[in-house]
Write a protein that holds these residues in place. Structure first.
Motif, short mmCIF file in Angstrom:
data_model
loop_
_atom_site.label_atom_id
_atom_site.label_comp_id
_atom_site.label_asym_id
_atom_site.label_seq_id
_atom_site.Cartn_x
_atom_site.Cartn_y
_atom_site.Cartn_z
N LEU A 289 0.76 -1.23 -0.12
CA LEU A 289 -0.11 0.29 -0.16
C LEU A 289 0.83 1.37 -0.11
CD1 LEU A 289 -2.97 0.96 0.40
CD2 LEU A 289 -2.33 1.02 2.79
N LYS A 290 2.11 1.04 0.69
CA LYS A 290 2.90 2.15 0.78
C LYS A 290 3.40 2.64 -0.55
CE LYS A 290 7.06 4.02 3.31
NZ LYS A 290 7.76 3.30 4.16
N ASP A 291 3.82 1.55 -1.57
CA ASP A 291 4.40 1.68 -2.99
C ASP A 291 3.10 2.56 -3.59
OD1 ASP A 291 6.44 0.32 -2.26
OD2 ASP A 291 5.45 -1.56 -2.81
N LEU A 292 1.99 2.15 -3.75
CA LEU A 292 0.96 2.88 -4.30
C LEU A 292 0.58 4.33 -3.96
CD1 LEU A 292 -2.25 0.48 -4.63
CD2 LEU A 292 -0.59 1.25 -6.48
N SER A 293 0.88 4.63 -2.56
CA SER A 293 0.89 5.86 -1.94
C SER A 293 1.92 6.57 -2.40
CB SER A 293 0.89 5.79 -0.43
OG SER A 293 0.80 7.07 0.17
N TYR A 294 3.17 6.20 -2.58
CA TYR A 294 4.28 6.98 -3.13
C TYR A 294 3.86 7.31 -4.42
CZ TYR A 294 8.78 8.12 -4.72
OH TYR A 294 10.14 8.84 -5.27
N LEU A 296 1.30 7.70 -6.17
CA LEU A 296 -0.09 8.57 -6.59
C LEU A 296 0.09 9.99 -5.68
CD1 LEU A 296 -2.72 5.97 -6.49
CD2 LEU A 296 -1.77 6.94 -8.49
N SER A 297 0.86 9.90 -4.78
CA SER A 297 1.05 10.96 -3.93
C SER A 297 -0.31 11.04 -3.06
CB SER A 297 1.55 12.48 -4.66
OG SER A 297 2.46 12.21 -5.32
N ILE A 298 -0.77 10.11 -2.70
CA ILE A 298 -2.10 10.02 -1.84
C ILE A 298 -1.80 9.19 -0.65
CG2 ILE A 298 -4.60 9.18 -1.86
CD1 ILE A 298 -4.61 9.19 -5.06
N SER A 299 -2.36 9.76 0.38
CA SER A 299 -2.10 9.02 1.77
C SER A 299 -2.50 7.73 1.74
CB SER A 299 -2.51 9.80 2.84
OG SER A 299 -4.12 9.68 2.72
N THR A 300 -1.90 6.80 2.53
CA THR A 300 -2.27 5.29 2.63
C THR A 300 -3.74 5.07 2.97
OG1 THR A 300 -1.22 5.29 4.71
CG2 THR A 300 0.20 4.39 2.79
N HIS A 301 -3.99 5.95 3.94
CA HIS A 301 -5.47 5.73 4.79
C HIS A 301 -6.40 6.20 3.63
CE1 HIS A 301 -3.60 9.58 6.15
NE2 HIS A 301 -4.80 10.02 6.21
N TYR A 302 -6.14 7.13 2.50
CA TYR A 302 -7.18 7.64 1.75
C TYR A 302 -7.33 6.46 0.62
CZ TYR A 302 -7.88 12.34 3.27
OH TYR A 302 -8.66 13.69 3.90
N ILE A 303 -6.26 6.01 0.54
CA ILE A 303 -6.20 4.77 -0.68
C ILE A 303 -7.19 3.83 -0.04
CG2 ILE A 303 -4.96 3.13 -1.75
CD1 ILE A 303 -2.62 4.81 -2.13
#
Length: 382
Positions: A289-294, A296-303
């Protein structure tokens, strides 16, 4: 005797593993509990060994002191699991509550330790009668009940942990702690064998001299120590690399109250789908999840909130659905007919045959081989 040899072997390996863990692996909080657990098992086996000698006739008080150590096994096993699952968690004051059964035992037995005749009489009864006094059996039953309760608590802890990991990892092989679950089951199994042997002796049906529980305990000590050393360090690094820290729970609670608007959620969802379909990010077997967050520049909890509100899925199911679809597509590709199912699965981002088979069947209702066979027969699996 055979039992003595088994007990001495278990004692030696328990002491050796405890020293090794404290000397080389104590940087991880959980390993400190693992080292303590190995030491307590060694002491417990030493108590059983001394019971087969005349030592307690000369030093009866030692028997009562060592006997209470068994009440530490369940609590320390639980605390080991707790801090292994949460490596960044700080020690808590409430952890001391788990030592209450052992403390109560010491409080109850302490006055008797100063009554010399009472102690002598009690020990003489054990060594002259065919079976120990009833109090020993009651104490053993209480221990088994306590241990089984703690092993159940550990299994529930692991179940909650797996649910949490599915919101962070796309592959769970290294973080689902199957080995800890297995040795927890094993501890429960050994305690049940111990209970059965107590019942047989009490009913004078068959006196095993605790042979089977001694053998299984020796094997268990070795398995727990070896698995703990070899697996826990890797697990701790996996959790740290995923960005899990002491504030993770607060972040999850925060996004539950955040009230993410539907418009924002839809926008984030489109970005997620585009990233997965165009860049095939799911083919990365270590995707988190941290990879996706990085990316997309979207916080992990929003994803996580977006996936939950838009698809009613966690991160694990979201990514693996793409992997399964990729595998199905490759199954029908004549150019990839020469590839094995495992080869196709690895290309799609799966990292083991067992997890691939399980996830594929959960999502399609068929095993991979069944599905491929139906494709070859030109039959619609659906």
């Amino acid at each position: 005797s055979v039992i003595a040899i088994i007990l001495l072997f278990g004692i030696a390996q328990g002491i050796f593993l405890a020293i090794l863990i404290f000397h080389k692996h104590a940087s991880l909080k959980a390993n400190r509990f693992l080292g303590a657990l190995m030491a307590v098992y060694a002491i417990s086996l030493f108590h059983v060994y001394l019971g087969d000698t005349d030592f307690y006739i000369t030093y009866p008080r030692v028997m009562f002191i060592l006997l209470g150590v068994i009440f530490l096994l369940g609590p320390i096993h639980f605390l080991y699991a707790k801090y292994l699952i949460n490596p960044s968690k700080k020690y808590e004051l409430k952890d001391w509550v788990h030592l209450l059964p052992f403390t109560l035992y010491l409080l109850v037995i302490s006055p008797e330790l100063f009554k010399e005749q009472t102690i002598i009489d009690f020990v003489e009864i054990e060594y002259t009668e065919e079976s120990p006094p009833l109090q020993f059996y009651i104490l053993n039953w209480l221990f088994v009940i306590q241990l089984l309760c703690y092993m159940t608590a550990v299994l529930l802890l692991l179940k909650r942990h797996l649910t949490k990991m599915k919101s962070i990892f796309s592959n769970l092989d290294k973080v689902k702690l199957i080995w800890l679950r297995n040795i927890t089951y094993m501890a429960g199994f050994v305690s049940v064998i111990f209970l059965i042997e107590n019942i047989l002796v009490l009913n004078q049906s068959w006196n095993t001299d605790y042979l089977f529980s001694s053998i299984f305990t020796g094997v268990y000590v070795y398995a727990m120590g070896y698995m703990g050393i070899s697996k826990s360090e890797v697990f701790g690094k996996e959790i740290t690399s995923a960005g899990l820290g002491p504030d993770e729970k607060k972040k999850v609670e925060k996004y539950k109250r955040s009230g993410l608007s539907k418009e924002k959620a839809d926008t984030y969802m489109k970005q997620l789908v585009t990233l997965m379909e165009e860049e095939k990010l799911y083919c990365n077997s270590t995707l988190t999840l941290k990879d996706l967050s990085y990316r997309l520049s979207i916080s992990t909890h929003y994803i996580s909130e977006t996936l939950n509100s838009s698809l009613q899925q966690n991160f694990f199911d979201f990514v693996n659905q793409y992997r399964v679809n990729h595998v199905i597509k490759d199954m029908g590709n004549d150019k990839k007919e020469h590839l094995t199912l495992l080869g196709i699965a690895l290309d799609a981002g799966f990292n083991s045959k067992s997890s691939f088979n399980t996830i594929f069947k959960n999502q399609t209702g068929y095993t991979p081989s069944e599905y491929r066979k139906k494709i070859k027969l030109k039959v619609d699996p659906q």
